[in-house]
Scaffold this motif. Structure first.
Motif, PDB file in Angstrom:
ATOM      1  N   ASN A 124      51.140  30.525  77.650  1.00  0.00           N
ATOM      2  CA  ASN A 124      50.500  29.364  77.034  1.00  0.00           C
ATOM      3  C   ASN A 124      49.542  28.671  78.001  1.00  0.00           C
ATOM      4  O   ASN A 124      48.474  28.195  77.598  1.00  0.00           O
ATOM      5  CB  ASN A 124      51.554  28.372  76.547  1.00  0.00           C
ATOM      6  CG  ASN A 124      52.121  28.741  75.187  1.00  0.00           C
ATOM      7  OD1 ASN A 124      51.384  29.123  74.290  1.00  0.00           O
ATOM      8  ND2 ASN A 124      53.432  28.620  75.025  1.00  0.00           N
ATOM      9  N   ALA A 141      46.454  30.661  78.242  1.00  0.00           N
ATOM     10  CA  ALA A 141      45.695  30.485  77.001  1.00  0.00           C
ATOM     11  C   ALA A 141      44.946  29.159  77.003  1.00  0.00           C
ATOM     12  O   ALA A 141      43.792  29.077  76.563  1.00  0.00           O
ATOM     13  CB  ALA A 141      46.628  30.569  75.797  1.00  0.00           C
ATOM     14  N   LEU A 143      41.419  36.253  72.664  1.00  0.00           N
ATOM     15  CA  LEU A 143      42.506  35.743  73.511  1.00  0.00           C
ATOM     16  C   LEU A 143      43.457  36.866  73.883  1.00  0.00           C
ATOM     17  O   LEU A 143      43.896  36.958  75.032  1.00  0.00           O
ATOM     18  CB  LEU A 143      43.267  34.630  72.786  1.00  0.00           C
ATOM     19  CG  LEU A 143      44.497  34.107  73.538  1.00  0.00           C
ATOM     20  CD1 LEU A 143      44.087  33.420  74.835  1.00  0.00           C
ATOM     21  CD2 LEU A 143      45.307  33.155  72.672  1.00  0.00           C
ATOM     22  N   LEU A 193      44.418  37.755  77.710  1.00  0.00           N
ATOM     23  CA  LEU A 193      45.775  37.669  78.250  1.00  0.00           C
ATOM     24  C   LEU A 193      46.273  39.022  78.750  1.00  0.00           C
ATOM     25  O   LEU A 193      47.114  39.077  79.654  1.00  0.00           O
ATOM     26  CB  LEU A 193      46.726  37.105  77.192  1.00  0.00           C
ATOM     27  CG  LEU A 193      46.547  35.617  76.870  1.00  0.00           C
ATOM     28  CD1 LEU A 193      47.510  35.187  75.772  1.00  0.00           C
ATOM     29  CD2 LEU A 193      46.762  34.764  78.114  1.00  0.00           C
ATOM     30  N   GLN A 214      52.799  38.111  73.989  1.00  0.00           N
ATOM     31  CA  GLN A 214      51.923  37.089  73.422  1.00  0.00           C
ATOM     32  C   GLN A 214      52.418  36.651  72.042  1.00  0.00           C
ATOM     33  O   GLN A 214      52.353  35.473  71.692  1.00  0.00           O
ATOM     34  CB  GLN A 214      50.500  37.625  73.304  1.00  0.00           C
ATOM     35  CG  GLN A 214      49.856  37.993  74.628  1.00  0.00           C
ATOM     36  CD  GLN A 214      48.442  38.535  74.435  1.00  0.00           C
ATOM     37  OE1 GLN A 214      47.682  38.034  73.606  1.00  0.00           O
ATOM     38  NE2 GLN A 214      48.092  39.573  75.181  1.00  0.00           N
ATOM     39  N   LEU A 230      51.172  33.054  70.288  1.00  0.00           N
ATOM     40  CA  LEU A 230      49.718  33.084  70.436  1.00  0.00           C
ATOM     41  C   LEU A 230      49.067  34.175  69.609  1.00  0.00           C
ATOM     42  O   LEU A 230      47.870  34.105  69.299  1.00  0.00           O
ATOM     43  CB  LEU A 230      49.362  33.286  71.917  1.00  0.00           C
ATOM     44  CG  LEU A 230      49.828  32.155  72.842  1.00  0.00           C
ATOM     45  CD1 LEU A 230      49.728  32.577  74.299  1.00  0.00           C
ATOM     46  CD2 LEU A 230      49.001  30.896  72.592  1.00  0.00           C
ATOM     47  N   ASP A 288      44.643  37.418  67.081  1.00  0.00           N
ATOM     48  CA  ASP A 288      44.798  36.045  67.571  1.00  0.00           C
ATOM     49  C   ASP A 288      45.248  35.135  66.432  1.00  0.00           C
ATOM     50  O   ASP A 288      44.640  35.131  65.352  1.00  0.00           O
ATOM     51  CB  ASP A 288      43.479  35.519  68.137  1.00  0.00           C
ATOM     52  CG  ASP A 288      43.072  36.202  69.440  1.00  0.00           C
ATOM     53  OD1 ASP A 288      43.873  37.014  69.943  1.00  0.00           O
ATOM     54  OD2 ASP A 288      41.966  35.920  69.937  1.00  0.00           O
TER      55      ASP A 288
END
Length: 612
Positions: free
Chosen positions: A121, A124, A170, A174, A184, A189, A201
C-alpha cells in the motif's frame, strides 16, 4: 510467554502506568463493588453485570463469558489489535518509549502478511502521488483538486494521488518492487475476474486518498472518480488490517489534538476532514463509507470523552447526526452538534464563508445533545395544527424527563413552553408524571443473566455446577504460584506437571518457565505474557476468585495432598479395571501382580486421607 522482541520491561512499564479502571471505563460503565469494579460485559450481551475489574491485580474477568486478562488483552479484544499494536497504543498513551520492533524470524505468518500489505500500500501511495503531480496523465485530476480548493500543502500532507485509467499500470509498477499480483490482490490493490482469473488494477481514473491506521501506516485507499464512473467513491476491500467499522480517518494525525482537547470532531466525509483541518480543526476524524459504530466510539474513548458532530446540513445528514447522538449517549459519551445552515456540508460552508466563519459560527457554537434531539423532533411534526403541536410537546417532554439534572430539566422545559405556548407548570406536571412512571417500572422486566427456564417455562436462577475438590485445590495452588516463586518451586518439586485440568497444567508449565527465566512474581505481567485467550481468561479467573491472603503453608500442603489424592484415585480405578480384564482372561499371574499394586495404592490413599 513469547513477546517477540518487545522488551519485558517495556511491557511491564505499560501495565504499571496504565490505569485499567480508567481504560476499561471508557468503554464500560463501571461501578464500585467491594475491592473492584463491576459493569456489563462488552464482549457478550447481558442484563445483569458480571464483568469485574480489579485494579489491585490489574486484571478484568467476566463470569458470564469467561473473557479475562490485563489492560493489553482488553485493548486487543475490544479493538481487534494484535499484541504489538496494543502494547504500542498503551505505551504511547502512558508515555512509555516504544521504539521496538520484532525481528522477521520472530513474526508469525499473519504478522508477516500484515507487513507485506502495508508495504504494498505504501508503494502504491508513492506511485499514485507521483502520477498526480509528475505526469501528463495526472493533470486533469490535479486540476480537479485545485478547483475543489486543495492547496499543494494539503495534497502533500495527505499524500493524495491519482490512479491512471490504464488497466494494469499499478500492477506492473508493484511487480518491479517485488510484489507479485497475488500479493497485490490480497492487499486490495488488484482485482480479478472470477471466470478467467485475469487480474487488473482495482482503482482506475480516480483521485486516490490513502487511509492510515492509528499508527500512521497506510492500510487502504479511497478512490474518487474523476469522470462519470460508478461508484463515485470506491474503498479498498476489507483485509485483516482494514475493517471500516474500526478505522477513523485520519486518526494518526488527529489523536494528539483529540487527547489535548478531550474532544473529537466527527465529520461524514474525508474531504470535510481535510478542509476543516486546513481551517484549524486539528481534532477532526471521519468514518469511511459506514455509519458510526460502537467500535468507533470505543477507539475514540481512548483519547476523549466528548464528541462534536459536524455532519452535512441536509436531511440525510441531520438524521445521521440524530442517530450518532443516541449512540454516544448509549455508550456514555457527551455529544454536541454543530449546525450547518442551508443544507451545506462543511466543505461547502468553508468555501462559501471562509475558515474563520466556520470556526466561529459552526465549530465553536454547537447545541447540546438534548437541544438537538428536540430540534430534530420538531422537524418530524406538523406544528400548524393543535394535534401536531400537542404530539411534539409530549414527545419533547419525554426527552427532557430523562435528564438527571433538575436545572437542565427546567431550562429545556422553559424553552419548550416558549416554543409551544403551553404553560411551564403544565409541562412540568406532565414531565413529573412520566418520571414517576419510569421510576415505578424500574427493572422489573429485567431477567438476570444467570436465569434459566425450567420445563414449565418459568424462570429460575441458574445454580452453578459444583466443582470437585481437586479442581479448587489446583486453582488455589496456581494463585499461590503467581504470587510467590517459593510456592511455585514447592509445587514443581511435589507435583510437577501432574495437574488434572489441562488449562491448569499449561498455566503451571508457563509459571515454571517464567521463574526459570529469573523474573520476579508479577501476576498481571505473567497473565499478559500468556498470549492465549483461553489461558489468560483462566488465569484471570483464578486471580479474581482466589484471594492472595487465603493461601498459607497449611493450605498449600492440603491442596497438594488433594491433587495427589485425586491422581491416586484415578490410578486405582484404572488398576481395578485392569484386574477385572485379567481375571476374565484367566491371566492369573498378571492378576496377582495387579492386585499387589492395588493394595499399595490403597495404602497410599489411606495415608493421604489421614493427612487431610
Amino acid at each position: 510467554m513469547r513477546t517477540g522482541s518487545i522488551p519485558e520491561d517495556v511491557i511491564q512499564a505499560v501495565l504499571d502506568k496504565t490505569d485499567i479502571v480508567e481504560l476499561i471505563g471508557r468503554t464500560v460503565a463501571l461501578s464500585k463493588s467491594g475491592r473492584g469494579f463491576l459493569g456489563l460485559c462488552p464482549f457478550h450481551s447481558e442484563k445483569t453485570p458480571s464483568f469485574n475489574v480489579l485494579p489491585e491485580k490489574r486484571i478484568f474477568y467476566c463470569f458470564g463469558c469467561g473473557a479475562g486478562g490485563n489492560a493489553i488483552r482488553f485493548l486487543m479484544k475490544s479493538e481487534g489489535l494484535p499484541f504489538p499494536e496494543a502494547v504500542r497504543a498503551l505505551a504511547e498513551e502512558s508515555g512509555v518509549p516504544y521504539e521496538f520492533a520484532q525481528a522477521p524470524s520472530e513474526l508469525s505468518e499473519e504478522q508477516r502478511e500484515a507487513q507485506r500489505i502495508v508495504a504494498a500500500n505504501e508503494e502504491a501511495a508513492k506511485f499514485f502521488h507521483f502520477v498526480l503531480g509528475g505526469t501528463e496523465q495526472g493533470q486533469s485530476a490535479y486540476a480537479y483538486l485545485k478547483r475543489r480548493g486543495f492547496s499543494q500543502k494539503l495534497i502533500d500532507e495527505f499524500e493524495i494521488g491519482y490512479a491512471p485509467p490504464l488497466r494494469d499500470s499499478l500492477m506492473q509498477f508493484l511487480r518491479t518492487k517485488g510484489f507479485e499480483p497475488e500479493a497485490q490482490e490480497r492487499a486490495g490493490l488488484v482485482a480479478s475476474r472470477a471466470e478467467t482469473g485475469e487480474r487488473f488494477d482495482r482503482f482506475r481514473d480516480r483521485v486516490m486518498f490513502p487511509i492510515w491506521d492509528a499508527g500512521g501506516k497506510i492500510i487502504a485507499f479511497n478512490g474518487r472518480a474523476v469522470g462519470d464512473a460508478q461508484p463515485k467513491y470506491l474503498h479498498s476491500p476489507e483485509t485483516p488490517l482494514f475493517q471500516k467499522s474500526k478505522v477513523l480517518y485520519p486518526l494518526h494525525l488527529a489523536k494528539a489534538a483529540i487527547r489535548k482537547s478531550r474532544q473529537a470532531v466527527l465529520f461524514e466525509g474525508m474531504v470535510d476532514v481535510i478542509k476543516a483541518r486546513e481551517a484549524g480543526v486539528d481534532n477532526g476524524v471521519a468514518t469511511l463509507g459506514t455509519a458510526l459504530s460502537e467500535s468507533h466510539l470505543a477507539i475514540l474513548r481512548r483519547y476523549c470523552d466528548s464528541i462534536l458532530i459536524c455532519y452535512d446540513g441536509d436531511r440525510a445528514g441531520q438524521a445521521a447526526a440524530h442517530k450518532t447522538v443516541l449512540l454516544c449517549e448509549k455508550v456514555g459519551m457527551k455529544a454536541e452538534v454543530a449546525l450547518l445552515e442551508g443544507g451545506k456540508d462543511p466543505d461547502e460552508y468553508i468555501a462559501a464563508h471562509g475558515p474563520e466563519a466556520f470556526l466561529a459560527n459552526v465549530i465553536r457554537n454547537p447545541v447540546s445533545s438534548t437541544k438537538y434531539k428536540i430540534l430534530y423532533l420538531k422537524k418530524q411534526h406538523t406544528l400548524q395544527d393543535d394535534a401536531g403541536m400537542l404530539a411534539y410537546a409530549r414527545a419533547a417532554i419525554r426527552i427532557v424527563a430523562m435528564l438527571e439534572s433538575p436545572t437542565e430539566r427546567e431550562h429545556y422545559l422553559r424553552d419548550l413552553a416558549g416554543d409551544t405556548g403551553y404553560a411551564f407548570e403544565t409541562l412540568k406536571q406532565e414531565m413529573n408524571e412520566i418520571r414517576q412512571k419510569v421510576r415505578g417500572q424500574g427493572d422489573k422486566d429485567e431477567i438476570p443473566w444467570n436465569t434459566v427456564m425450567n420445563e414449565k417455562g418459568s424462570s429460575a436462577p441458574a445454580v452453578p455446577a459444583l466443582r470437585p475438590a481437586y479442581y479448587t485445590a489446583e486453582r488455589q495452588l496456581l494463585s499461590a504460584m503467581m504470587y510467590s516463586e517459593d510456592a511455585a518451586k514447592l509445587v514443581q518439586e511435589k507435583l510437577g506437571e501432574d495437574f488434572h485440568v489441562e488449562a491448569h497444567a499449561a498455566i503451571a508449565a508457563y509459571l515454571y518457565a517464567y521463574y526459570a527465566e529469573g523474573k520476579p512474581p508479577n501476576p498481571s505481567g505473567f497473565v499478559g505474557g500468556l498470549h492465549d485467550d483461553a489461558l489468560e481468561a483462566a488465569a484471570s479467573s483464578i486471580l479474581l476468585s482466589v484471594p492472595q491472603d487465603a493461601i498459607n503453608d497449611k493450605v498449600l500442603e492440603d491442596c497438594l495432598t488433594e491433587v495427589r489424592k485425586h491422581g491416586l484415585e484415578l490410578k486405582l480405578k484404572q488398576k481395578q479395571q485392569m484386574l477385572a480384564r485379567a481375571e476374565r482372561a484367566e491371566e492369573f499371574a498378571a492378576a496377582a501382580q495387579i492386585g499387589i499394586e492395588i493394595i499399595t495404592l490403597e495404602k497410599e490413599l489411606k495415608s493421604l486421607g489421614q493427612r487431610i
